[in-house]
Scaffold this active site. Structure first.
Site, short mmCIF file in Angstrom:
data_model
loop_
_atom_site.label_atom_id
_atom_site.label_comp_id
_atom_site.label_asym_id
_atom_site.label_seq_id
_atom_site.Cartn_x
_atom_site.Cartn_y
_atom_site.Cartn_z
N LYS A 10 25.78 -5.24 -3.08
CA LYS A 10 25.72 -4.44 -1.85
C LYS A 10 24.28 -4.13 -1.47
O LYS A 10 23.88 -4.23 -0.32
CB LYS A 10 26.53 -3.15 -2.04
CG LYS A 10 26.51 -2.19 -0.87
CD LYS A 10 25.53 -1.04 -1.08
CE LYS A 10 25.90 -0.15 -2.24
NZ LYS A 10 24.94 0.98 -2.40
N LYS A 68 13.94 1.96 -1.81
CA LYS A 68 14.97 1.61 -2.80
C LYS A 68 15.40 0.15 -2.64
O LYS A 68 15.60 -0.56 -3.64
CB LYS A 68 16.18 2.53 -2.63
CG LYS A 68 17.38 2.18 -3.51
CD LYS A 68 17.10 2.30 -4.99
CE LYS A 68 18.32 1.91 -5.83
NZ LYS A 68 19.46 2.81 -5.69
#
Length: 305
Positions: free
Chosen positions: A243, A174
Site C-alpha cells: 500500500k 514517510k
C-alpha cells in the site's frame, strides 16, 4: 497535584494497539475506539475507556491519535457522520497513519474548520519498535500542536522529527522512506537467493553484506530476525508495504517525478498480493523468489540444531 491527561486513540490494529499501549499511564486516561471488541477488550481491562464512535472519543479527550489502515477509513473517522470534526473537546488531532498527502490535506482542511489542529505524523519502525516505544515520528503541522503532542510522542517514539509546518509533508517523508525500504527488501531478497543458488552459506552472506556496502535495513534486521530462522514474523503485513509503495508512486506521478526502479518494485509487491499473500508477513516476499530459483535462504546453524 498532577494533571490527569485525557488522550484519545482511534484504531487498535497491528500497529495501533502496540502504540496505544505505551500511552496507558497512571497520569492519563486513554479513551479508545475500534470496531473490533477483541481489540478493545485488553485496553478496557487495563483501564482505558471504550467509546462508541470517533466523535465520542474526541468529546472526551483533549488530543486524539489515529492509526488507521487506509485513506478512506481515515477520512471517515476524521470527518464522517460520527467523526472527530463534530466533537466539542479535542483541539489536536494526530494522524499516525500512512495515507498519502492528499488524504491528510483533506483531513486538515475539514478539521481546521472545526477548530482542531492537525499533525501529520506517520511513524516508522515496525512492531518491534512500536512495542518498545522507539518509533521514529515524522511530524508536519503547526508548531504549537507539535509541542502539545511532544510529551506523548516521547512515550511512543525515540526520534521525533519536525518535518514542516504544512500537514502532508510528513506523509511525503514517510513515503520516501518506505519506497527505499521496499526496494531494499526486494533487491536484498533477490540477491541473497542468487547467492544461495550458487552455494553460498546464507549466514555468511548476511555477515559479509552487513560488514560491507550492501548493508541495509533488510540485511541488518529483517533477514537475520525472520528469514534465516524461517519464522517470517518480523511484524508487518505484506499488504501494508505494498500500500505504501502504491501511495509513493501516486505521489511521484502527481509531482511528475520519474520512478523507474520503484515502478518495478511496485509490480513485485503487487504480484505477491495477487498470490494471496496480503496478510502474510512482508518478509515472506522472499518465498516467491526462492520458489522460482528452487532454493531457500535459511540459516544452516538453525537447520543443524
Amino acid at each position: 497535584m498532577t494533571t490527569k491527561h485525557h488522550i484519545g486513540f482511534l484504531g487498535l490494529g497491528q500497529m495501533g494497539g502496540l502504540i496505544a499501549a505505551n500511552l496507558l499511564r497512571d497520569d492519563a486516561t486513554l479513551h479508545i475506539f475500534d470496531p473490533s471488541p477483541a481489540a478493545r477488550e485488553p485496553f478496557v481491562k487495563a483501564g482505558a475507556v471504550a467509546h462508541g464512535s470517533p466523535r465520542e472519543v474526541a468529546d472526551a479527550a483533549d488530543i486524539v491519535f489515529a492509526c488507521l489502515p487506509s485513506p478512506a477509513v481515515s477520512k471517515e473517522v476524521a470527518f464522517g457522520a460520527n467523526g472527530v470534526a463534530g466533537a466539542g473537546r479535542a483541539r489536536v488531532y494526530v494522524e499516525l497513519s500512512t495515507i498519502g498527502r492528499e488524504a491528510v490535506q483533506a483531513i486538515a482542511a475539514r478539521l481546521n474548520e472545526a477548530g482542531i489542529a492537525v499533525l501529520d505524523a506517520p511513524v516508522s519502525g515496525a512492531s518491534k519498535s512500536a512495542r518498545a516505544g522507539t518509533l521514529s515520528i515524522m511530524a508536519a503541522g503547526p508548531r504549537q500542536a507539535l509541542e502539545t503532542a511532544r510529551p506523548f510522542f516521547e512515550r511512543i517514539g525515540k526520534r521525533i522529527f519536525a518535518i514542516d509546518e504544512r500537514p502532508g509533508l510528513g506523509q511525503v517523508m514517510k513515503l520516501v522512506n518506505n519506497l527505499i525500504s521496499a526496494t531494499a527488501m526486494a533487491s536484498s531478497y533477490e540477491a541473497l537467493v542468487m547467492g544461495a543458488k550458487a552455494g553460498l552459506d546464507p549466514d555468511l552472506m548476511v555477515e559479509v553484506i552487513n560488514a560491507s556496502t550492501g548493508r541495509n535495513s533488510a540485511t541488518l534486521e529483517k533477514v537475520p530476525d525472520a528469514i534465516l530462522p524461517g519464522t517470517f514474523d518480523f511484524g508487518s503485513a505484506l499488504r501494508i508495504i505494498a500500500k505504501d509503495v502504491d501511495l509513493g508512486l501516486a505521489e511521484a506521478h502527481s509531482l511528475g517525478a520519474t520512478m523507474w526502479v520503484a515502478e518495478t518494485v511496485g509490480q513485485l509487491w503487487r504480484f505477491a498480493i495477487s498470490q494471496g499473500a496480503a496478510e502474510d508477513d512482508y518478509t515472506t516476499l522472499i518465498r516467491f523468489m526462492e520458489k522460482w530459483a528452487g532454493v531457500e535462504v535459511r540459516s544452516r546453524k538453525a537447520q543443524e540444531s
